[in-house]
Design a protein around this motif. Structure first.
Motif, PDB file in Angstrom:
ATOM      1  N   GLU A 163      -8.535  -9.790   3.693  1.00  0.00           N
ATOM      2  CA  GLU A 163      -8.439  -8.513   3.491  1.00  0.00           C
ATOM      3  C   GLU A 163      -7.476  -7.754   4.721  1.00  0.00           C
ATOM      4  N   PRO A 164      -7.010  -6.495   4.187  1.00  0.00           N
ATOM      5  CA  PRO A 164      -6.415  -6.025   5.192  1.00  0.00           C
ATOM      6  C   PRO A 164      -7.438  -5.248   6.154  1.00  0.00           C
ATOM      7  N   TYR A 165      -7.106  -5.090   7.489  1.00  0.00           N
ATOM      8  CA  TYR A 165      -8.079  -4.370   8.397  1.00  0.00           C
ATOM      9  C   TYR A 165      -7.185  -3.847   9.365  1.00  0.00           C
ATOM     10  N   ALA A 166      -7.727  -2.899  10.214  1.00  0.00           N
ATOM     11  CA  ALA A 166      -6.837  -2.071  11.260  1.00  0.00           C
ATOM     12  C   ALA A 166      -7.678  -2.304  12.567  1.00  0.00           C
ATOM     13  N   ILE A 167      -6.989  -2.682  13.545  1.00  0.00           N
ATOM     14  CA  ILE A 167      -7.767  -2.560  14.975  1.00  0.00           C
ATOM     15  C   ILE A 167      -7.410  -1.414  15.614  1.00  0.00           C
ATOM     16  N   PRO A 168      -8.384  -0.265  15.934  1.00  0.00           N
ATOM     17  CA  PRO A 168      -7.751   0.996  16.710  1.00  0.00           C
ATOM     18  C   PRO A 168      -7.073   0.617  17.862  1.00  0.00           C
ATOM     19  N   PHE A 169      -6.182   1.579  18.172  1.00  0.00           N
ATOM     20  CA  PHE A 169      -5.576   1.435  19.467  1.00  0.00           C
ATOM     21  C   PHE A 169      -6.205   1.871  20.743  1.00  0.00           C
TER      22      PHE A 169
ATOM     23  N   ARG B 177      -5.379  -5.227  24.634  1.00  0.00           N
ATOM     24  CA  ARG B 177      -4.861  -5.176  23.422  1.00  0.00           C
ATOM     25  C   ARG B 177      -3.379  -4.101  23.388  1.00  0.00           C
TER      26      ARG B 177
ATOM     27  N   GLU C 212      -8.557   0.549  22.425  1.00  0.00           N
ATOM     28  CA  GLU C 212      -9.780   0.011  22.485  1.00  0.00           C
ATOM     29  C   GLU C 212      -9.543  -1.547  22.871  1.00  0.00           C
TER      30      GLU C 212
ATOM     31  N   TYR D 249      -5.703 -13.026  14.721  1.00  0.00           N
ATOM     32  CA  TYR D 249      -6.522 -11.959  14.237  1.00  0.00           C
ATOM     33  C   TYR D 249      -6.127 -10.564  14.615  1.00  0.00           C
TER      34      TYR D 249
ATOM     35  N   PRO E 124      -9.220 -12.830   8.262  1.00  0.00           N
ATOM     36  CA  PRO E 124      -9.659 -12.385   7.153  1.00  0.00           C
ATOM     37  C   PRO E 124      -8.723 -12.128   6.015  1.00  0.00           C
TER      38      PRO E 124
ATOM     39  N   ARG F  42       0.607  -1.152  -0.088  1.00  0.00           N
ATOM     40  CA  ARG F  42      -0.199   0.009   0.120  1.00  0.00           C
ATOM     41  C   ARG F  42       0.745   1.112   0.044  1.00  0.00           C
TER      42      ARG F  42
END
Lengths: 373, 336
Positions: free
Chosen positions: B196-202, B246, B204, B162, B194, B20
């Motif tokens: 697909e790309p995905y981002a987990i917010p910090f 997290r 949270e 994940y 998954p 990306r």
């Protein structure tokens, strides 16, 4: 005689369910029950629901008690005619337990999502049931997926072939929604039927899925055998855009829980697991853009942009509408003044998700329309 | 969606972000491997193979094998970040951080503040931590609370494949320095991740179990043990909420406080040393902000305050496990 004994087993609600907890029996041992009577409450990580008697008989034995957690397919109770002896019941339980593990594993294996290419893009779906005749097609709403039908698809599949799909932009399907308008969605759904060589289907659509079902029936009259529309878009201008915006924008657990609560008459139904699943879906690349595109294309400002209530008479397939009285997303008052040919079923104590909040009633109504036509 | 290992999940996040954004580069000892040797050019992918396959796709320009000098290459990564790249530096073992503390806590953590927000340091330092690998006391520590102590650093301790993919994606996209701590005993853990790309917010926290009686806050590898205890005790009448923060910095205090206000009981499980660690930090937070809700003293489940033993038998009892977590939960629930 084995034929007179019915095993009550832990149901499988949704693809992810591997075990369930028995919350309470609604009937006592020794009580006669009718087929379809809600007899036991079962809680999964995602949701609590009542399990209906698959047959009539006397509840002879509660094998599991409140608080027990058991794998899908495990024996929870036994229904039988009063004439069956206690010894036969005991033998049945013993034999069932000896055979059970393999059966449930095989059943779990049989239920798997599949994917088919429609217009060059993947559409994920779940097929259940194997009966002949016209199949059912379940179409979820904005932000939903095929798992929304977890209480409906297995029940309806006992007598029919039932497909549930993930719309473009949703679940395991392509995140490319094209223009995101009803036409594009309808093309994907009809293309899905083409890809599976399904000529006609009984459409069951919820919310946005209801609008798609209406559009499919208008554009491709031959394809729709019947329409069951649950809190559908397309019948009036009013819609709760705060909900739509909240659903698309919320990225945090706490906000999302509140947003999802608006879908139900009793917000407590929204479990932590349900919130986590929605957040997982919403984090995937392309999802937010897809949902925004659909919302922009289908709603105009804070109103619905696709309204076909004046065209219902063009649809020859029988139409029934199911609406929760307490629907906070699309008001149930939109059923007022519809043509008499459309049968309307208003459910008390239910919000926007009738198929999850009162699945027994919804399943009965779908079954009745499908069988009568 | 398919089952992926923790190792694959991290690799996938690195690959997606390198595709990306051409500013994303990797640096570290043997992260490609084979440098200077004839033939195989992608020999290692780091000591446990996490970056394997990235050098052939992105080339040696973007996957840099460094000399064995942490102070040099971490300093270089911090400088590269301050001047426009988004480096992911592999510091191999968290135990080696000591030699580059100035680069991390005086430079990376402070530049944004010292320049009044006009500079950013979007560097990620990947590092392995944790006991259970029979690697003795200099390769087994859980030193991440040291970094949570330093304002200006973000500290991530993922608990599953994940989580690892989504948090690594966010770490790379984040404009602040991130210490990304991977437990070395988790690389072969598998779950659905998954494609697909995905981002987990910090900041949270994840709530992996929901219950009414006891709140268990667990970090990193301890989350799966806590889940196991919650599932077991749920069948015996003690229902537990399990919270996975997290990111230990920023820490999602609200989720912890809200939960303790409902349950009134707290067990904190951490594999880091007990003194001045996350368990003590979270216990203090609850003591201060939710004292009135507490129905029992807070319990901390941590290792003893000793170096990680090399003896396999001692190392096994050093690590907090299911039995000790279960005992602590029973104790706060009054069912010891």
């Amino acid at each position: 005689m084995a034929g007179e004994i019915t095993a009550l087993t832990m149901p499988k609600w949704g693809l992810a369910m591997t075990e369930g907890k028995l919350v309470a029996w609604n009937v006592a041992e020794g009580t006669p029950v009718a087929p379809g009577q809600p007899i036991v409450e079962i809680e999964t990580e995602k949701i609590t629901n009542v399990y209906e008697a698959p047959a009539g008989g006397v509840l002879r034995k509660c094998v599991a008690v409140a608080g027990d957690t058991l794998p899908v397919g495990a024996l929870i109770g036994v229904l039988a005619d009063p004439s069956v002896s206690d010894e036969d019941i005991a033998r049945f339980i013993e034999e069932f337990r000896a055979e059970a593990p393999e059966t449930s594993a095989a059943e779990a294996e049989a239920v798997r999502v599949a994917s088919v290419t429609v217009n060059g893009r993947p559409i994920q779906y779940l097929k259940m049931g194997d009966a002949g005749g016209i199949p059912l097609l379940l179409v979820h709403g904005l932000g939903g997926d095929l798992n929304n039908w977890l209480f409906n698809q297995p029940v309806l599949a006992q007598k029919h072939t039932v497909y549930a799909l993930d719309l473009p932009g949703h679940g395991g399907s392509t995140k490319d929604v094209g223009g995101g308008d009803i036409g594009a969605m309808t093309a994907a759904v009809v293309g899905f039927l083409d890809a599976l060589s399904v000529d006609r289907a009984h459409f069951v659509g919820h919310s946005l899925g209801g609008g798609i079902a209406l559009s499919a029936a208008l554009e491709h009259p031959r394809r729709a055998a019947t329409l069951t529309l649950i809190s559908p878009v397309g019948l009036g201008s009013e819609i709760n855009v705060d909900y739509i915006d909240g659903f698309i924008q919320s990225e945090r657990r706490k906000e999302m829980k509140v947003v999802l609560g608006r879908l139900f008459a009793k917000p407590e139904i929204v479990s932590n697991e349900m919130v986590n699943d929605v957040l997982k879906y919403k984090r995937l690349e392309g999802v937010k853009a897809a949902l925004s595109t659909i919302a922009r294309a289908i709603f105009r400002g804070n109103k619905q942009g696709f309204i076909v209530r004046d065209r219902l008479s063009e649809i020859s397939a029988p139409i029934q509408i199911i609406w929760g009285e307490q629907d906070a997303i699309i008001p149930s008052s939109q059923v007022a003044g519809l043509p008499a040919s459309v049968s309307v079923h208003m459910l008390a104590g239910v919000g926007h998700m009738a198929h999850m909040e009162q699945p027994q009633e919804v399943n009965k109504l779908i079954e009745r329309l499908v069988t009568s036509s | 969606m398919s089952k992926k290992s923790f190792r694959q999940a991290v690799n996938e996040a690195l690959r997606d972000e390198m595709r990306r954004d051409s500013r994303v580069i990797l640096m570290g000892e043997d992260i490609a491997g084979g440098m200077g040797a004839a033939g195989e050019q992608d020999a290692w992918g780091g000591p446990l193979g996490v970056t394997k396959g990235l050098m052939p796709e992105f080339g040696r320009e973007r996957v840099l094998d460094t000399p064995i000098s942490e102070s040099a290459f971490i300093g270089a990564a911090v400088g590269a970040a301050a001047t426009g790249l988004r480096p992911v530096a592999d510091l191999m073992f968290i135990d080696f951080m000591g030699v580059c503390f100035d680069q991390i806590l005086n430079q990376a953590a402070k530049l944004r503040y010292m320049f009044g927000g006009k500079a950013t340091v979007p560097v990620v330092i990947r590092t392995m931590f944790g006991a259970g690998f029979r690697a003795a006391s200099q390769h087994s520590q859980g030193l991440y609370p040291l970094f949570a102590h330093v304002p200006g650093l973000k500290v991530v301790v993922p608990s599953s494949p994940y989580e690892a993919k989504g948090l690594m994606t966010q770490a790379i996209r984040d404009d602040d320095p991130v210490i990304f701590c991977e437990h070395k005993a988790m690389y072969d853990d598998q779950e659905d991740v998954p494609d697909e790309p995905y981002a987990i917010p910090f900041g949270e926290a994840n709530v992996t179990r929901e219950g009414d009686d006891v709140t268990i806050v667990a970090i990193g590898r301890m989350v799966k043990f806590a889940n196991e205890v919650a599932d077991k005790l749920g069948k015996q009448g003690i229902s537990c909420t399990v919270i996975d923060p997290r990111t230990i910095s920023p820490l999602d205090r609200n989720t912890i406080i809200d939960s303790v206000e409902e349950t009134g009981r707290l067990v904190v499980v951490d594999e880091a040393s007990p003194r001045c660690g996350m368990a003590a930090d979270i216990a203090a937070l609850v003591a201060q902000d939710a004292f009135k809700a507490l129905k029992a003293p807070v319990r901390m489940v941590t290792p003893p305050h000793t170096p990680v033993p090399f003896s396999a038998a001692l190392e096994d009892i050093y690590i907090p496990g299911v039995p000790r977590i279960e005992a602590a939960v029973r104790a706060v629930a009054g069912q010891a």
